[in-house]
Design a protein around this motif. Structure first.
Motif, PDB file in Angstrom:
ATOM      1  N   GLY A   6      43.663  47.464  20.132  1.00 22.90           N
ATOM      2  CA  GLY A   6      42.706  46.478  20.612  1.00 22.90           C
ATOM      3  C   GLY A   6      42.518  45.359  19.605  1.00 22.90           C
ATOM      4  O   GLY A   6      42.575  44.176  19.946  1.00 22.90           O
ATOM      5  N   GLY A   7      42.303  45.727  18.334  1.00 23.65           N
ATOM      6  CA  GLY A   7      42.161  44.722  17.281  1.00 23.65           C
ATOM      7  C   GLY A   7      43.432  43.935  17.051  1.00 23.65           C
ATOM      8  O   GLY A   7      43.396  42.725  16.820  1.00 23.65           O
ATOM      9  N   MET A   8      44.572  44.624  17.107  1.00 25.77           N
ATOM     10  CA  MET A   8      45.855  43.951  16.910  1.00 25.77           C
ATOM     11  C   MET A   8      46.099  42.901  17.997  1.00 25.77           C
ATOM     12  O   MET A   8      46.473  41.753  17.703  1.00 25.77           O
ATOM     13  N   ILE A   9      45.880  43.276  19.247  1.00 22.53           N
ATOM     14  CA  ILE A   9      46.074  42.339  20.357  1.00 22.53           C
ATOM     15  C   ILE A   9      45.089  41.178  20.251  1.00 22.53           C
ATOM     16  O   ILE A   9      45.442  40.016  20.532  1.00 22.53           O
ATOM     17  N   ALA A  10      43.858  41.452  19.822  1.00 20.35           N
ATOM     18  CA  ALA A  10      42.868  40.377  19.659  1.00 20.35           C
ATOM     19  C   ALA A  10      43.361  39.346  18.645  1.00 20.35           C
ATOM     20  O   ALA A  10      43.197  38.139  18.834  1.00 20.35           O
ATOM     21  N   ILE A  11      43.978  39.813  17.563  1.00 17.90           N
ATOM     22  CA  ILE A  11      44.516  38.892  16.552  1.00 17.90           C
ATOM     23  C   ILE A  11      45.657  38.073  17.139  1.00 17.90           C
ATOM     24  O   ILE A  11      45.695  36.834  16.989  1.00 17.90           O
ATOM     25  N   PHE A  12      46.593  38.726  17.812  1.00 18.26           N
ATOM     26  CA  PHE A  12      47.724  38.006  18.408  1.00 18.26           C
ATOM     27  C   PHE A  12      47.249  36.981  19.436  1.00 18.26           C
ATOM     28  O   PHE A  12      47.742  35.847  19.468  1.00 18.26           O
ATOM     29  N   GLU A  13      46.316  37.371  20.297  1.00 18.11           N
ATOM     30  CA  GLU A  13      45.801  36.461  21.315  1.00 18.11           C
ATOM     31  C   GLU A  13      45.104  35.260  20.667  1.00 18.11           C
ATOM     32  O   GLU A  13      45.248  34.127  21.133  1.00 18.11           O
ATOM     33  N   ALA A  14      44.359  35.516  19.602  1.00 18.23           N
ATOM     34  CA  ALA A  14      43.649  34.431  18.913  1.00 18.23           C
ATOM     35  C   ALA A  14      44.624  33.427  18.316  1.00 18.23           C
ATOM     36  O   ALA A  14      44.466  32.205  18.484  1.00 18.23           O
ATOM     37  N   VAL A  15      45.647  33.935  17.616  1.00 20.98           N
ATOM     38  CA  VAL A  15      46.621  33.038  16.978  1.00 20.98           C
ATOM     39  C   VAL A  15      47.402  32.251  18.026  1.00 20.98           C
ATOM     40  O   VAL A  15      47.606  31.031  17.887  1.00 20.98           O
ATOM     41  N   GLU A  16      47.834  32.924  19.079  1.00 25.08           N
ATOM     42  CA  GLU A  16      48.606  32.246  20.129  1.00 25.08           C
ATOM     43  C   GLU A  16      47.785  31.145  20.782  1.00 25.08           C
ATOM     44  O   GLU A  16      48.283  30.044  21.055  1.00 25.08           O
ATOM     45  N   SER A  17      46.501  31.432  21.028  1.00 23.47           N
ATOM     46  CA  SER A  17      45.614  30.438  21.635  1.00 23.47           C
ATOM     47  C   SER A  17      45.400  29.247  20.702  1.00 23.47           C
ATOM     48  O   SER A  17      45.427  28.093  21.142  1.00 23.47           O
ATOM     49  N   LEU A  18      45.215  29.503  19.423  1.00 30.29           N
ATOM     50  CA  LEU A  18      45.021  28.420  18.458  1.00 30.29           C
ATOM     51  C   LEU A  18      46.275  27.552  18.348  1.00 30.29           C
ATOM     52  O   LEU A  18      46.193  26.315  18.294  1.00 30.29           O
ATOM     53  N   LEU A  19      47.434  28.193  18.312  1.00 28.31           N
ATOM     54  CA  LEU A  19      48.687  27.427  18.215  1.00 28.31           C
ATOM     55  C   LEU A  19      48.890  26.547  19.441  1.00 28.31           C
ATOM     56  O   LEU A  19      49.409  25.428  19.337  1.00 28.31           O
ATOM     57  N   ALA A  20      48.465  27.037  20.596  1.00 26.57           N
ATOM     58  CA  ALA A  20      48.592  26.250  21.829  1.00 26.57           C
ATOM     59  C   ALA A  20      47.749  24.985  21.778  1.00 26.57           C
ATOM     60  O   ALA A  20      48.062  23.990  22.444  1.00 26.57           O
ATOM     61  N   SER A  21      46.670  25.023  20.962  1.00 30.55           N
ATOM     62  CA  SER A  21      45.787  23.853  20.855  1.00 30.55           C
ATOM     63  C   SER A  21      46.130  22.985  19.642  1.00 30.55           C
ATOM     64  O   SER A  21      45.369  22.089  19.279  1.00 30.55           O
ATOM     65  N   GLY A  22      47.275  23.285  18.992  1.00 36.10           N
ATOM     66  CA  GLY A  22      47.729  22.461  17.880  1.00 36.10           C
ATOM     67  C   GLY A  22      47.303  22.928  16.504  1.00 36.10           C
ATOM     68  O   GLY A  22      47.411  22.187  15.524  1.00 36.10           O
ATOM     69  N   TYR A  23      46.833  24.142  16.402  1.00 35.73           N
ATOM     70  CA  TYR A  23      46.339  24.683  15.124  1.00 35.73           C
ATOM     71  C   TYR A  23      47.445  24.866  14.088  1.00 35.73           C
ATOM     72  O   TYR A  23      48.544  25.327  14.399  1.00 35.73           O
ATOM     73  N   THR A  24      47.147  24.458  12.860  1.00 38.12           N
ATOM     74  CA  THR A  24      47.978  24.770  11.699  1.00 38.12           C
ATOM     75  C   THR A  24      47.039  25.190  10.580  1.00 38.12           C
ATOM     76  O   THR A  24      46.079  24.470  10.290  1.00 38.12           O
ATOM     77  N   PRO A  25      47.247  26.330   9.962  1.00 41.71           N
ATOM     78  CA  PRO A  25      46.300  26.817   8.946  1.00 41.71           C
ATOM     79  C   PRO A  25      46.290  25.950   7.694  1.00 41.71           C
ATOM     80  O   PRO A  25      47.271  25.285   7.367  1.00 41.71           O
ATOM     81  N   LYS A  26      45.160  25.966   7.003  1.00 34.82           N
ATOM     82  CA  LYS A  26      45.000  25.206   5.760  1.00 34.82           C
ATOM     83  C   LYS A  26      45.558  25.965   4.560  1.00 34.82           C
ATOM     84  O   LYS A  26      45.640  25.423   3.469  1.00 34.82           O
ATOM     85  N   ARG A  27      45.884  27.219   4.775  1.00 28.54           N
ATOM     86  CA  ARG A  27      46.514  28.046   3.751  1.00 28.54           C
ATOM     87  C   ARG A  27      47.467  29.007   4.464  1.00 28.54           C
ATOM     88  O   ARG A  27      47.384  29.165   5.683  1.00 28.54           O
ATOM     89  N   ASP A  28      48.357  29.630   3.749  1.00 28.20           N
ATOM     90  CA  ASP A  28      49.249  30.593   4.373  1.00 28.20           C
ATOM     91  C   ASP A  28      48.456  31.811   4.847  1.00 28.20           C
ATOM     92  O   ASP A  28      47.606  32.340   4.122  1.00 28.20           O
ATOM     93  N   ILE A  29      48.745  32.220   6.070  1.00 29.13           N
ATOM     94  CA  ILE A  29      48.109  33.411   6.640  1.00 29.13           C
ATOM     95  C   ILE A  29      49.202  34.447   6.900  1.00 29.13           C
ATOM     96  O   ILE A  29      50.215  34.150   7.542  1.00 29.13           O
ATOM     97  N   TYR A  30      48.986  35.652   6.412  1.00 29.68           N
ATOM     98  CA  TYR A  30      49.915  36.753   6.651  1.00 29.68           C
ATOM     99  C   TYR A  30      49.266  37.768   7.596  1.00 29.68           C
ATOM    100  O   TYR A  30      48.046  37.974   7.567  1.00 29.68           O
ATOM    101  N   PHE A  31      50.103  38.386   8.405  1.00 26.22           N
ATOM    102  CA  PHE A  31      49.660  39.445   9.306  1.00 26.22           C
ATOM    103  C   PHE A  31      50.576  40.648   9.090  1.00 26.22           C
ATOM    104  O   PHE A  31      51.808  40.511   9.155  1.00 26.22           O
ATOM    105  N   ALA A  32      49.998  41.812   8.834  1.00 24.71           N
ATOM    106  CA  ALA A  32      50.795  43.020   8.597  1.00 24.71           C
ATOM    107  C   ALA A  32      50.326  44.127   9.523  1.00 24.71           C
ATOM    108  O   ALA A  32      49.129  44.445   9.566  1.00 24.71           O
ATOM    109  N   PHE A  33      51.286  44.694  10.260  1.00 22.10           N
ATOM    110  CA  PHE A  33      50.974  45.769  11.198  1.00 22.10           C
ATOM    111  C   PHE A  33      51.906  46.949  10.922  1.00 22.10           C
ATOM    112  O   PHE A  33      53.109  46.883  11.194  1.00 22.10           O
ATOM    113  N   GLY A  34      51.335  48.005  10.361  1.00 24.20           N
ATOM    114  CA  GLY A  34      52.126  49.158   9.960  1.00 24.20           C
ATOM    115  C   GLY A  34      52.566  50.018  11.127  1.00 24.20           C
ATOM    116  O   GLY A  34      51.962  50.007  12.201  1.00 24.20           O
TER     117      GLY A  34
END
Length: 499
Positions: free
Chosen positions: A173-201
């Motif tokens: 649930g948390g993993m999908i929430a992160i993916f959905e959030a990033v995908e939605s932000l990218l669709a609106s033109g988002y670019t992070p102000k610093r490097d963001i890493y995502f790790a899923f074991g």
């Protein structure tokens, strides 16, 4: 009334005897000292928070547009991938699903899959940044789904209000929430102000030796240091400690270490019809009884003290009194929480027998039997101390004691940081003036592998859940409300936008 009369008589006898031996003045001084202690204790107790910061139900910002349905559909599909730790085929199905659904993210970011199947994604800043990167974590594997479920545990069943299945809360649930959030932000033109890493074991449920540990090696080679790491672990509870008038967000700042200890007993085997004087199972049973009745010493860590004091509106008056005066009332403090299965383990390293193996058939007397003891090590203890303790109480039994791993309790992260304040402000933005409580959690994770790459590791899942839902994690009938999933998406969007 007879009991009260007898008690009063005993008190009178005690007072008269004390007066006889020590004199009236000493007796009066003792009484005054007790009265003074009681008054001071009451005053100190009154200084603890009496009422929660926010009462009643949690009010949250409603998710935008089709966020809820989009995230729910994705989670349902992810749950249908039965990624029990070690099942590589199901893991590959999940990885293929993620690549296919989140095309913007995988197109813009750099994605690496380590040999174990764990996933590491790097989303670069729009330009070179001097700010340290941030790491958001989760895991793709789940524990087996045994027991009696209302629905098939890997069906991802959508009843219109919730998604059911293993991993909905822990932690797809948390993993999908992160993916959905990033995908939605990218669709609106988002670019992070610093490097963001995502790790899923892919093996968090068994310690992360092939997942997080290998990702940590990748970080080591590149000398990566993170501003902070945010993992799942804490919870958003509508009734903190069972108090329905006390909603709270628990952000874990540390965790106990989970290690297993194997105890093996040997005896003469053969046919069960002609048993010897002692059996391997009998020896093992005595060993288990001794371990359960000889726990390690209790300790009151500062982080646990802070957690209980911030949680005081949910405590009884006696518990608050013991807490406010713990230097004198420490034994009574432990006694006050001895029946609380969530608080009592915060005071000591715990031992729980979880697996036992002996004879393959009812009529065979085994020459060897072993039991697995699951140990949750409190900060300040080590696996060496644990093994030494067990060996000491089993010294006269013919058993072998072996530690299956060497995990250490995590460091306790600092709450006086900009990173922690950012998490708190994001929580308050989405859930109102709710009490945010830093805590130590008894459940372990794979975060210990990342400790060399960040000063502070926080654990929080922005998913509203009841106590019943919390208990379903690793149990039966695990589910997440669709609205709560949508709110989690909005939380991550806000957090990512402000980092």
């Amino acid at each position: 009334m007879t009991f009260i009369a007898d008690l009063w008589a005993d008190i009178q006898i005690f007072i008269s005897n004390y007066t006889y031996y020590f004199g009236t003045v000493t007796n009066i001084a003792l009484v005054l000292l007790c009265v003074a202690f009681f008054i001071i204790g009451v005053v100190k107790t009154s200084r603890l928070p009496q009422k929660p910061k926010k009462r009643g139900e949690i009010k949250y910002l409603s998710p935008e547009g089709d966020t809820v349905e989009s995230a729910s559909k994705a989670l349902s599909e992810a749950v249908r991938c039965a990624t029990v730790t070690g099942d590589r085929d199901e893991l590959e199905k999940l990885l293929a699903f993620l690549r296919g659904r989140y095309k913007r993210l995988f197109a813009k970011a750099k994605a690496n899959v380590v040999p174990s199947g764990s996933l590491l994604i790097q989303l670069k800043a729009d330009q070179h940044s001097e700010r340290k990167p941030v790491l958001l974590c989760g895991h793709m594997d789940v524990v087996p789904a045994s027991g009696d479920w209302k629905v098939a545990p890997f069906s991802g069943f959508d009843d219109g209000n919730a998604i059911w299945g293993r991993g909905t809360l822990d932690c797809k649930g948390g993993m999908i929430a992160i993916f959905e959030a990033v995908e939605s932000l990218l669709a609106s033109g988002y670019t992070p102000k610093r490097d963001i890493y995502f790790a899923f074991g892919a093996d968090e449920e068994t310690g992360g030796s092939q997942g997080a540990a290998k990702i940590a090696e990748y970080f080591e080679k590149r000398n990566l240091q993170f501003e902070f790491i945010l993992n799942e672990g804490g919870a958003l509870n509508s009734a903190h400690m069972g108090n329905k008038q006390f909603p709270a967000a628990v952000v874990a700042v540390g965790e106990k270490a989970g290690v297993s200890v194997k105890i093996t007993a040997r005896a003469e085997g053969g046919h069960a019809a002609v048993p010897g004087k002692k059996s391997a199972v009998g020896i093992l049973s005595e060993a288990v009884c001794r371990i359960e009745n000889a726990p390690m010493r209790r300790r009151f860590l500062p982080c646990v003290e802070r957690y209980l004091k911030m949680s005081s509106p949910a405590l009884s008056y006696f518990q608050r009194f013991c807490l406010a005066n713990d230097h004198i009332m420490r034994p009574f403090l432990y006694m006050a929480f001895r029946h609380d299965r969530y608080i009592a383990p915060l005071f000591r390293t715990t031992f729980v027998p979880t697996q036992l193996k002996a004879s393959p058939a009812a009529n065979i007397l085994p020459d060897k039997a072993h039991v697995i003891i699951n140990v949750r090590i409190l900060q300040g203890d080590t696996i060496e101390k644990v093994v030494e303790h067990i060996k000491a109480i089993l010294a006269d039994l013919p058993v072998e004691v072996e530690a299956l791993g060497d995990m250490k309790p995590s460091k306790i992260s600092d709450t006086n940081t900009e990173s922690y304040e950012l998490i708190v402000k994001t929580i308050e933005k989405h859930f109102g003036a709710i009490t945010v409580i830093p805590a130590l959690v008894t459940r372990g994770s794979d975060m210990v592998h990342y400790e060399n790459h960040a000063e502070n590791i926080y654990r929080f899942s922005p998913i509203m859940m009841s106590q019943k839902q919390v208990e379903s994690i690793h149990g039966t009938n695990e589910y997440i409300k669709k609205e709560a999933l949508g709110v989690a998406v909005e939380f991550y969007k806000s957090l990512l936008s402000t980092m």
